[in-house]
Structures are given as C-alpha cells and as structure tokens.
Design a protein around this motif. Structure first.
Motif, PDB file in Angstrom:
ATOM      1  N   LEU A 428       1.000  -1.287   0.332  1.00  0.00           N
ATOM      2  CA  LEU A 428      -0.111  -0.240   0.024  1.00  0.00           C
ATOM      3  C   LEU A 428       0.906   1.601   0.174  1.00  0.00           C
ATOM      4  N   THR A 429       1.952   1.107   0.610  1.00  0.00           N
ATOM      5  CA  THR A 429       2.843   2.003   0.506  1.00  0.00           C
ATOM      6  C   THR A 429       3.148   2.598  -0.627  1.00  0.00           C
ATOM      7  N   TYR A 430       4.255   1.698  -1.238  1.00  0.00           N
ATOM      8  CA  TYR A 430       4.276   1.288  -2.374  1.00  0.00           C
ATOM      9  C   TYR A 430       3.489   2.338  -3.669  1.00  0.00           C
ATOM     10  N   GLY A 431       2.563   1.432  -3.424  1.00  0.00           N
ATOM     11  CA  GLY A 431       1.492   2.276  -4.296  1.00  0.00           C
ATOM     12  C   GLY A 431       0.883   3.631  -4.359  1.00  0.00           C
ATOM     13  N   ILE A 432       1.021   4.616  -3.194  1.00  0.00           N
ATOM     14  CA  ILE A 432       0.883   5.751  -2.797  1.00  0.00           C
ATOM     15  C   ILE A 432       1.665   6.688  -3.711  1.00  0.00           C
ATOM     16  N   HIS A 433       3.331   6.277  -2.822  1.00  0.00           N
ATOM     17  CA  HIS A 433       4.541   6.862  -3.440  1.00  0.00           C
ATOM     18  C   HIS A 433       4.769   6.749  -4.579  1.00  0.00           C
ATOM     19  N   MET A 434       4.142   5.246  -5.283  1.00  0.00           N
ATOM     20  CA  MET A 434       4.123   6.101  -7.116  1.00  0.00           C
ATOM     21  C   MET A 434       3.107   6.876  -7.610  1.00  0.00           C
ATOM     22  N   ILE A 435       1.676   6.472  -7.054  1.00  0.00           N
ATOM     23  CA  ILE A 435       0.744   7.497  -7.147  1.00  0.00           C
ATOM     24  C   ILE A 435       0.690   9.120  -7.039  1.00  0.00           C
ATOM     25  N   MET A 436       1.762   9.735  -5.463  1.00  0.00           N
ATOM     26  CA  MET A 436       2.582  10.382  -5.904  1.00  0.00           C
ATOM     27  C   MET A 436       3.241  11.289  -6.847  1.00  0.00           C
ATOM     28  N   GLN A 437       3.893  10.194  -7.227  1.00  0.00           N
ATOM     29  CA  GLN A 437       5.466  10.826  -8.436  1.00  0.00           C
ATOM     30  C   GLN A 437       4.482  11.255  -9.879  1.00  0.00           C
ATOM     31  N   LEU A 438       3.650  10.438  -9.996  1.00  0.00           N
ATOM     32  CA  LEU A 438       2.937  11.124 -11.324  1.00  0.00           C
ATOM     33  C   LEU A 438       3.074  12.617 -11.424  1.00  0.00           C
ATOM     34  N   THR A 439       3.301  12.953 -12.675  1.00  0.00           N
ATOM     35  CA  THR A 439       3.161  14.864 -12.766  1.00  0.00           C
ATOM     36  C   THR A 439       1.702  14.975 -14.551  1.00  0.00           C
ATOM     37  N   THR A 440       1.327  16.402 -14.043  1.00  0.00           N
ATOM     38  CA  THR A 440       0.597  16.150 -15.058  1.00  0.00           C
ATOM     39  C   THR A 440       1.205  17.158 -16.401  1.00  0.00           C
ATOM     40  N   ASN A 441       0.755  17.722 -17.442  1.00  0.00           N
ATOM     41  CA  ASN A 441       1.676  18.564 -18.555  1.00  0.00           C
ATOM     42  C   ASN A 441       1.902  19.706 -18.103  1.00  0.00           C
ATOM     43  N   SER A 442       2.438  20.369 -18.313  1.00  0.00           N
ATOM     44  CA  SER A 442       1.933  22.372 -17.788  1.00  0.00           C
ATOM     45  C   SER A 442       1.736  23.337 -18.762  1.00  0.00           C
ATOM     46  N   ARG A 443       1.830  22.254 -20.517  1.00  0.00           N
ATOM     47  CA  ARG A 443       1.365  23.000 -21.515  1.00  0.00           C
ATOM     48  C   ARG A 443       0.054  22.288 -22.048  1.00  0.00           C
ATOM     49  N   PHE A 444      -0.463  22.573 -22.786  1.00  0.00           N
ATOM     50  CA  PHE A 444      -1.818  22.318 -23.730  1.00  0.00           C
ATOM     51  C   PHE A 444      -2.123  22.787 -25.141  1.00  0.00           C
ATOM     52  N   ASP A 445      -2.328  22.072 -25.733  1.00  0.00           N
ATOM     53  CA  ASP A 445      -2.674  22.435 -27.161  1.00  0.00           C
ATOM     54  C   ASP A 445      -3.798  23.471 -26.793  1.00  0.00           C
ATOM     55  N   ASP A 446      -3.942  24.118 -27.745  1.00  0.00           N
ATOM     56  CA  ASP A 446      -5.105  25.267 -28.269  1.00  0.00           C
ATOM     57  C   ASP A 446      -5.338  24.354 -29.595  1.00  0.00           C
ATOM     58  N   PRO A 447      -6.607  24.241 -29.725  1.00  0.00           N
ATOM     59  CA  PRO A 447      -7.250  23.686 -31.385  1.00  0.00           C
ATOM     60  C   PRO A 447      -7.523  24.537 -32.229  1.00  0.00           C
ATOM     61  N   LYS A 448      -7.142  25.584 -31.868  1.00  0.00           N
ATOM     62  CA  LYS A 448      -7.309  26.708 -32.570  1.00  0.00           C
ATOM     63  C   LYS A 448      -6.081  27.524 -32.981  1.00  0.00           C
ATOM     64  N   GLY A 449      -5.201  26.985 -32.805  1.00  0.00           N
ATOM     65  CA  GLY A 449      -4.224  28.142 -33.108  1.00  0.00           C
ATOM     66  C   GLY A 449      -2.560  26.615 -33.369  1.00  0.00           C
ATOM     67  N   PRO A 450      -1.217  27.071 -33.775  1.00  0.00           N
ATOM     68  CA  PRO A 450      -0.575  26.046 -34.489  1.00  0.00           C
ATOM     69  C   PRO A 450      -0.862  25.139 -33.426  1.00  0.00           C
ATOM     70  N   ALA A 451       0.068  23.623 -33.656  1.00  0.00           N
ATOM     71  CA  ALA A 451       0.737  22.374 -32.510  1.00  0.00           C
ATOM     72  C   ALA A 451       1.447  22.904 -31.919  1.00  0.00           C
ATOM     73  N   LEU A 452       1.549  22.902 -30.829  1.00  0.00           N
ATOM     74  CA  LEU A 452       2.684  23.261 -29.465  1.00  0.00           C
ATOM     75  C   LEU A 452       3.256  21.824 -30.007  1.00  0.00           C
ATOM     76  N   SER A 453       4.471  22.729 -30.028  1.00  0.00           N
ATOM     77  CA  SER A 453       6.152  22.017 -30.024  1.00  0.00           C
ATOM     78  C   SER A 453       6.812  22.259 -29.159  1.00  0.00           C
ATOM     79  N   VAL A 454       7.558  20.572 -28.584  1.00  0.00           N
ATOM     80  CA  VAL A 454       8.312  21.109 -27.555  1.00  0.00           C
ATOM     81  C   VAL A 454       9.549  20.625 -27.694  1.00  0.00           C
TER      82      VAL A 454
END
Length: 458
Positions: A428-454
């Motif tokens: 359980l501790t290992y699972g919670i630790h792995m979940i806490m390591q997940l991160t989300t993207n800081s940039r997102f595509d704008d469907p009306k603008g040009p494609a995001l280049s990383v």
C-alpha cells in the motif's frame, strides 16, 4: 394493548433462547446394563428418544441391582462414549463390528436395558453412589485376569474395570482400535465369569461424551456464527485436591494422564487419578516455599506392582519481577520402590497467586511444556498429559485461581498475521508513493492555434 402484543413475541423468543441454551449445555452418555438373572428390568422401562435420564431416575433404574439374590456387579468404565459411536464407528470399521461382543452379550442376556442418554452428572459420581448403596467388596481390575480374582458369591462384589481411553494422546492408538480392544476386554471378562458359574450384572458406561451429536451440527454452526465464539468445555470431573486440615494446598487436573514404559507398556492413570481416585496422596507435602504432590498407585498395570509419581514445586521471590513465582521444578517416577526416573521441567511457571495451565505437557519435543529426562532411567519412560492445570500455592475456596497459560502471546498464527499485515502495508505504501510521483503537463494544445512544439531538451 399494542405494547402487550409486541412484548409477547419478545418473551417467547427469550424463553426459546433459554431452552435452546439448556438443551445444548446438557451432556449425556449411553449406559448399557445386562444381567444373568431374568426379569431384572421391566420391558416398558425403555426411554423414549430424546429423554435424558437424570440422577434421580438412574437411582430408581439401578435398584434391581441391589435387591437381587446374587449381588455381583461389574462396572466397565470408559472415559468417553456417545450413542453415535455405535453406528458411526461400525460403518467406519467396514465388515467388522467393533462392538461385536457387546452386541452379542446384550442379545443373549436373560435381562438387559439400554439407556441411550444418561446425564453426565449421574455417571460422574456413579461409583460413589454404588459404594454407598450397598456393602460391596470393591475390587479394581487392572490386569484383566479375572480367573485370579477371589469372588465370594455369599457377599456383594463390585468389580471396576477401567477400560482403555479413547483419547490417549498417542498417534498409534486410534479411537477405533481402542473401542475394539475395549469390546474384547468386556467379552473376555464376561465369558470368564460365566465359565466360573457366577451370577452377575454389568454396567457399561462412560464419564463424558466422545463427540457432539451430529444432529446438532447445523445448530452448533449457527450458534458459532451468531456468537462468534465457541465456549470451551468445562472440567469433565473434579480436580484432585490435597488437603491439610481444612485447607486445600494442591489442585491437580488433566483430561488425559498416561505413561508409556519401555516403549511398549501403556499405563493410563486418568480414571484412577480423577474418576475413581484409586490413588494414594498421603505422602504429599505442603509448605509456603516447597510443595510435593505424590501420586501412588498399586498394580496400575500387569507387571508393575507399585508406581509413584512426584511433582516437585517451589515458590520463590524474584527481584526482576518483584513478586513471588511458583515453578514446577521436576517430575519423578519410582517403579516398584527400585527404579528411579527424574525429569527436569521447562516452561512451567506462574505467579504465586495463579495456577498453571497447558494444553500438552510431556516428553515429546512437539509439546510446548517439556519434561526432559535427567537420568538414564528416565529415557525408558514417555509421559503424556493433556489439558494440565496445577496449583500448589495460595489456593482459595478450593478452586483454581486465574490460569497462566504456557502458550505465549506471539503464537504462529499471530506471527503469520503480523507478517501478512506488514507485506500488505508495504504494498500500500509503495502504491501511494508511485501515485504521488505522477505529474501533469504544464502546456496544452490550443485547437484553434498551431500545434504545440516541445523541444527535445525539455
């Protein structure tokens, strides 16, 4: 009016619960009686199914044994027996019948009576009642050689045959084999008396039941589910007590107390010690610091004329715990006043105000409380004691004090639960630790603008 109507079912349920508990708490054993004389019992005496013969009813049923012309009575006493054994064990034995001799004797006897259920309170003190009811010459048959017995037909003779126990603690002796051997003993004793032309009556019964009736299996399982626990059976017979004056100084109890000499001679002392109390404890000694329980038996088995077993206990003050503790230091066996065997005892101790209890005590390495041979003679003996409870100090009201059990708190089951809990907690501790390591993207595509280049550097 509504309150009265609602209270009636509650009273009914309460009454049924009380009756249900009483019906489950009643222990009963079968009793078989037969005689060489006719018309001992009325044919209408047979009890209807489900009726449990009380102590008072049993006294009335046994009266013909005291009023007959030839008052010779043989009591076959077994430690455990139930009415189900006569059907269940017969089916398990295959083509052979372990109760063959008993069945043939009942059918051929001029007079017989079968009581399927007798209250254990009545059979527990049966021997004492028989001795009080007549002027008997009491003879304990231990070597099962009836031809050497001196039976005077002009006076009352009470022969007590202690049969082999069904629960002996020995793996090689099964219940089925013990029943079959006891049946042979009953047949041999009965035939020897008949050949000598002696008129006699027989009682075959037990001290306590061997199993719970199979009719109550469903009920018992339901009770376990509702109450979440099963009460342990109480003492099936009173403990042996050593009294000095008006004070009880030693209490000793065991559900099975047996020895084995030279790996061949089996000696069961349970009935002689606790049921018939055919044991001499006069050499026992009591004091505030040292106590010795001396059990002396005469002719306990063929080939042994005398046997003495001593339990030596001490009461000392230990500074580490700042209190008094009593310990069972050693057990000694003296055979025929010549052979002396001594055993050192491990792990049998308790606070001085407590008693000591252990499920298994003996010479086996598998027992939680061991008796270790201290000399060469002790290596010739094996000791088996089950459900031992002993107290040699500070006894009040002739009863055992709170028992200190030999089983520690951290049993194998407890360790298994702890290890499993630790493993699950780590997952359980290992699972919670792995979940806490997940991160989300800081940039997102704008469907009306040009494609995001990383860039690759990011």
């Amino acid at each position: 009016m509504a309150q009265l109507c609602s209270a009636a079912p509650a009273r009914l349920l309460f009454t049924l619960a009380v009756l249900f508990k009483m019906s489950l708490s009643v222990d009963h054993v079968p009793m078989l009686l037969w005689s060489t004389q006719r018309s001992q019992w009325n044919p209408d005496t047979a009890m209807h199914e489900g009726h449990i013969v009380s102590a008072q009813e049993l006294r009335v049923l046994l009266q013909p044994l005291f009023t007959q012309n030839s008052r010779n009575l043989v009591l076959f006493l077994q430690d455990r027996l139930s009415i189900d054994d006569f059907t269940y064990l017969t089916e398990s034995y295959g083509n052979k019948n372990p109760f063959q001799n008993v069945q043939e004797i009942l059918q051929s006897s001029p007079s017989s009576l079968v009581l399927p259920a007798v209250d254990c309170e009545a059979t527990r003190y049966l021997l004492s009642f028989l001795q009080e009811s007549g002027d008997w010459k009491l003879t304990n048959v231990t070597n099962l050689n009836v031809s050497q017995l001196e039976v005077n037909a002009s006076e009352g003779n009470l022969l007590v045959v202690q049969l082999q126990p069904l629960v002996s603690g020995l793996k090689e002796i099964s219940t089925l084999e013990a029943i079959a051997e006891n049946d042979k003993i009953i047949g041999r004793v009965t035939m020897d008396l008949q050949k000598r032309g002696i008129n006699f009556s027989v009682i075959y019964t037990a001290v306590r039941p061997s199993r719970i009736s199979r009719r109550n299996n469903v009920v018992a399982e339901l009770r376990r589910q509702l109450m979440a626990t099963e009460e342990e059976d109480g003492l099936s017979y009173p403990p042996l007590n050593m009294t000095t004056g008006n004070r009880t100084c030693i209490l000793f109890y065991a559900s099975n107390f047996s020895l084995k000499a030279n790996s061949s001679v089996f000696i069961d002392l349970t009935n002689a010690t606790f049921v018939t109390q055919n044991v001499d404890i006069s050499d026992s000694e009591c004091s505030d610091s040292n106590t010795t329980l001396s059990l002396q038996y005469t002719n306990p088995v063929s080939g042994i004329s005398s046997l003495e077993i001593r339990f030596l206990m001490t009461n000392k003050f230990y500074e580490g715990s700042a209190r008094q503790w009593f310990t069972l230091d050693s057990v000694e066996i003296i055979q025929d006043d010549e052979k002396f065997a001594k055993f050192n005892v491990s792990d049998i101790s308790a606070p001085a105000e407590y008693s000591f209890h252990c499920q298994l005590v003996g010479t086996s390495n598998l027992y939680p409380a061991r008796l270790v041979p201290a000399n060469n003679e002790a290596k010739n003996w094996d000791i088996f004691i089950s459900r031992l409870q002993i107290q040699g100090f500070n006894i009040e009201n002739n009863q055992f004090s709170y028992a200190s059990d030999c089983t520690g708190f951290f049993t194998p089951g407890v360790w298994m639960g702890l290890v499993t809990s630790v493993i699950l907690l780590w997952i359980l501790t290992y699972g919670i630790h792995m979940i806490m390591q997940l991160t989300t993207n800081s940039r997102f595509d704008d469907p009306k603008g040009p494609a995001l280049s990383v860039p690759q550097t990011e």
